[in-house]
Enzyme design. Structure first.
Site: not given
Ligand SMILES: O=P(O)(O)OC[C@H]1O[C@H](OP(=O)(O)OP(=O)(O)O)[C@H](O)[C@@H]1O
Ligand SMILES: Nc1ncnc2[nH]cnc12
Length: 171
Positions: A59, A96
Protein backbone atom coordinates in the site's frame (compact mmCIF):
# COMPACT_ATOMS: atom_id res chain seq x y z
CA UNK A 1 -10.61 15.91 6.20
CA UNK A 2 -13.98 14.34 7.12
CA UNK A 3 -14.56 13.61 3.45
CA UNK A 4 -11.29 11.66 3.32
CA UNK A 5 -12.12 9.87 6.60
CA UNK A 6 -15.51 8.86 5.21
CA UNK A 7 -13.71 7.03 2.39
CA UNK A 8 -11.77 4.79 4.80
CA UNK A 9 -13.80 1.70 5.65
CA UNK A 10 -13.55 -0.44 8.80
CA UNK A 11 -13.44 -4.20 8.23
CA UNK A 12 -13.68 -6.22 11.46
CA UNK A 13 -11.55 -9.33 11.96
CA UNK A 14 -9.36 -8.95 8.85
CA UNK A 15 -6.85 -10.44 8.15
CA UNK A 16 -7.39 -12.28 11.43
CA UNK A 17 -9.75 -12.16 14.45
CA UNK A 18 -9.34 -9.09 16.64
CA UNK A 19 -7.90 -6.79 13.95
CA UNK A 20 -10.02 -3.81 12.83
CA UNK A 21 -8.71 -3.31 9.30
CA UNK A 22 -8.69 0.20 7.81
CA UNK A 23 -9.54 -0.27 4.12
CA UNK A 24 -8.35 2.50 1.78
CA UNK A 25 -9.89 1.11 -1.43
CA UNK A 26 -12.95 3.45 -1.29
CA UNK A 27 -10.57 6.44 -1.08
CA UNK A 28 -8.68 5.15 -4.11
CA UNK A 29 -11.92 5.25 -6.12
CA UNK A 30 -12.16 9.03 -5.68
CA UNK A 31 -9.50 10.82 -7.77
CA UNK A 32 -10.20 14.19 -6.10
CA UNK A 33 -10.04 12.95 -2.49
CA UNK A 34 -7.05 10.67 -3.21
CA UNK A 35 -5.11 13.65 -4.55
CA UNK A 36 -6.17 15.79 -1.57
CA UNK A 37 -5.00 13.04 0.79
CA UNK A 38 -1.57 12.91 -0.84
CA UNK A 39 -1.32 16.74 -0.78
CA UNK A 40 -1.93 16.66 2.99
CA UNK A 41 0.59 13.82 3.38
CA UNK A 42 3.45 15.73 1.76
CA UNK A 43 2.49 19.32 2.69
CA UNK A 44 4.97 19.73 5.62
CA UNK A 45 7.87 18.51 3.45
CA UNK A 46 7.23 20.38 0.18
CA UNK A 47 10.22 22.65 0.82
CA UNK A 48 12.43 20.14 2.63
CA UNK A 49 14.73 19.39 -0.33
CA UNK A 50 13.44 15.80 -0.63
CA UNK A 51 15.48 13.97 -3.30
CA UNK A 52 13.46 10.71 -3.36
CA UNK A 53 10.40 9.05 -1.83
CA UNK A 54 10.57 5.49 -0.46
CA UNK A 55 7.39 3.42 -0.09
CA UNK A 56 6.70 0.01 1.37
CA UNK A 57 5.02 -2.83 -0.51
CA UNK A 58 2.18 -2.86 -1.16
CA UNK A 59 0.00 0.00 0.00
CA UNK A 60 2.99 2.30 0.45
CA UNK A 61 3.55 1.98 -3.32
CA UNK A 62 0.19 3.66 -4.00
CA UNK A 63 0.69 6.71 -1.79
CA UNK A 64 4.46 6.79 -2.25
CA UNK A 65 4.34 6.85 -6.05
CA UNK A 66 1.76 9.63 -6.04
CA UNK A 67 3.79 11.57 -3.47
CA UNK A 68 6.98 11.16 -5.54
CA UNK A 69 5.22 12.35 -8.67
CA UNK A 70 3.72 15.37 -6.88
CA UNK A 71 7.12 16.29 -5.39
CA UNK A 72 8.83 15.78 -8.76
CA UNK A 73 11.30 13.17 -7.46
CA UNK A 74 11.93 9.46 -8.01
CA UNK A 75 10.45 6.51 -6.09
CA UNK A 76 12.34 3.77 -4.20
CA UNK A 77 10.42 0.51 -3.65
CA UNK A 78 10.93 -1.27 -0.31
CA UNK A 79 9.77 -4.80 -1.08
CA UNK A 80 8.73 -8.00 0.65
CA UNK A 81 11.48 -10.67 0.58
CA UNK A 82 12.60 -12.23 -2.70
CA UNK A 83 10.93 -9.69 -5.00
CA UNK A 84 13.78 -7.33 -5.90
CA UNK A 85 16.00 -8.67 -8.72
CA UNK A 86 19.32 -6.90 -8.00
CA UNK A 87 21.59 -7.04 -4.91
CA UNK A 88 19.62 -6.23 -1.74
CA UNK A 89 19.83 -5.39 1.96
CA UNK A 90 17.19 -6.90 4.25
CA UNK A 91 15.70 -5.93 7.65
CA UNK A 92 13.32 -8.23 9.58
CA UNK A 93 10.45 -6.86 11.74
CA UNK A 94 7.19 -7.64 13.57
CA UNK A 95 3.74 -6.65 12.23
CA UNK A 96 0.43 -6.06 14.07
CA UNK A 97 -0.44 -9.45 12.54
CA UNK A 98 2.73 -11.52 12.08
CA UNK A 99 6.38 -11.21 11.15
CA UNK A 100 8.08 -10.36 7.84
CA UNK A 101 10.98 -8.47 6.29
CA UNK A 102 11.64 -5.70 3.80
CA UNK A 103 14.39 -5.39 1.20
CA UNK A 104 15.97 -2.52 -0.72
CA UNK A 105 18.28 -2.50 -3.73
CA UNK A 106 21.79 -1.67 -2.55
CA UNK A 107 22.12 1.03 -5.22
CA UNK A 108 18.74 2.65 -4.49
CA UNK A 109 19.99 5.44 -2.20
CA UNK A 110 23.02 7.74 -2.34
CA UNK A 111 24.80 9.36 0.61
CA UNK A 112 23.42 12.82 -0.22
CA UNK A 113 19.84 11.64 -0.59
CA UNK A 114 17.10 13.19 1.57
CA UNK A 115 14.39 10.56 1.74
CA UNK A 116 10.70 10.90 2.59
CA UNK A 117 9.24 7.53 3.69
CA UNK A 118 5.54 7.17 2.78
CA UNK A 119 2.98 4.56 3.86
CA UNK A 120 -0.77 4.31 4.35
CA UNK A 121 -0.87 3.17 8.00
CA UNK A 122 1.31 3.62 11.09
CA UNK A 123 0.30 0.78 13.42
CA UNK A 124 3.00 -0.76 15.67
CA UNK A 125 5.73 1.10 13.74
CA UNK A 126 7.72 -2.03 12.84
CA UNK A 127 7.43 -1.52 9.09
CA UNK A 128 8.43 2.14 9.26
CA UNK A 129 11.35 1.47 11.60
CA UNK A 130 12.66 -1.26 9.28
CA UNK A 131 12.28 1.16 6.36
CA UNK A 132 14.28 3.87 8.14
CA UNK A 133 17.00 1.32 8.91
CA UNK A 134 17.22 0.28 5.24
CA UNK A 135 17.62 3.90 4.10
CA UNK A 136 20.24 4.60 6.77
CA UNK A 137 22.16 1.38 5.95
CA UNK A 138 22.81 2.90 2.52
CA UNK A 139 23.85 6.27 3.97
CA UNK A 140 20.64 8.12 3.15
CA UNK A 141 19.09 10.82 5.36
CA UNK A 142 15.53 10.05 6.53
CA UNK A 143 13.83 13.47 6.51
CA UNK A 144 10.53 12.09 7.84
CA UNK A 145 8.07 9.21 7.83
CA UNK A 146 4.58 10.23 6.72
CA UNK A 147 1.35 8.23 6.93
CA UNK A 148 -2.21 8.72 5.79
CA UNK A 149 -3.45 7.10 9.05
CA UNK A 150 -2.01 6.63 12.51
CA UNK A 151 -3.54 4.00 14.85
CA UNK A 152 -2.54 5.83 18.03
CA UNK A 153 -3.42 2.98 20.45
CA UNK A 154 -0.62 0.89 18.93
CA UNK A 155 1.94 3.60 19.78
CA UNK A 156 4.01 3.26 16.60
CA UNK A 157 5.69 6.60 17.32
CA UNK A 158 7.53 5.02 20.25
CA UNK A 159 9.62 3.01 17.73
CA UNK A 160 10.29 6.15 15.67
CA UNK A 161 11.52 8.59 18.33
CA UNK A 162 14.66 9.35 16.28
CA UNK A 163 12.61 10.45 13.26
CA UNK A 164 10.13 13.11 12.24
CA UNK A 165 6.65 11.59 11.99
CA UNK A 166 3.57 13.11 10.34
CA UNK A 167 0.11 11.59 9.94
CA UNK A 168 -2.94 13.07 8.20
CA UNK A 169 -5.64 11.19 10.15
CA UNK A 170 -5.48 9.74 13.66
CA UNK A 171 -7.70 6.99 15.10
O1 LIG B 1 3.13 -0.18 11.78
P1 LIG B 1 3.08 -1.64 11.43
O2 LIG B 1 2.54 -2.47 12.57
O3 LIG B 1 4.38 -2.15 10.93
O4 LIG B 1 1.99 -1.83 10.29
C1 LIG B 1 1.84 -0.99 9.20
C2 LIG B 1 2.03 -1.72 7.91
O5 LIG B 1 1.06 -2.77 7.77
C3 LIG B 1 0.46 -2.67 6.49
O6 LIG B 1 1.17 -3.37 5.52
P2 LIG B 1 1.17 -4.95 5.33
O7 LIG B 1 2.48 -5.48 5.82
O8 LIG B 1 -0.09 -5.51 5.90
O9 LIG B 1 1.25 -5.13 3.76
P3 LIG B 1 0.38 -4.71 2.50
O10 LIG B 1 0.61 -3.23 2.29
O11 LIG B 1 0.98 -5.54 1.44
O12 LIG B 1 -1.08 -5.01 2.77
C4 LIG B 1 0.49 -1.20 6.18
O13 LIG B 1 0.38 -0.93 4.80
C5 LIG B 1 1.83 -0.78 6.74
O14 LIG B 1 2.89 -0.97 5.80
N1 LIG C 1 -5.47 -2.23 11.42
C1 LIG C 1 -4.88 -2.06 10.24
N2 LIG C 1 -5.60 -1.71 9.16
C2 LIG C 1 -4.99 -1.53 7.96
N3 LIG C 1 -3.68 -1.72 7.76
C3 LIG C 1 -2.95 -2.08 8.82
N4 LIG C 1 -1.62 -2.33 8.92
C4 LIG C 1 -1.37 -2.68 10.20
N5 LIG C 1 -2.49 -2.65 10.92
C5 LIG C 1 -3.48 -2.27 10.08
Amino acid sequence: MDEIKNKIRDIADFPEPGILFKDITPLMQSPVLLRQAVELLIAPYRNANITAVAGMEARGFIFGSLAASMLGVGFIPLRKPGKLPHTTHKVEYQLEYGETSLEIHTDAVGENDNILIVDDVLATGGTAKASCELIQLLGGNVVACVFLMELTALNGRSLLTNFNVHSVIQY
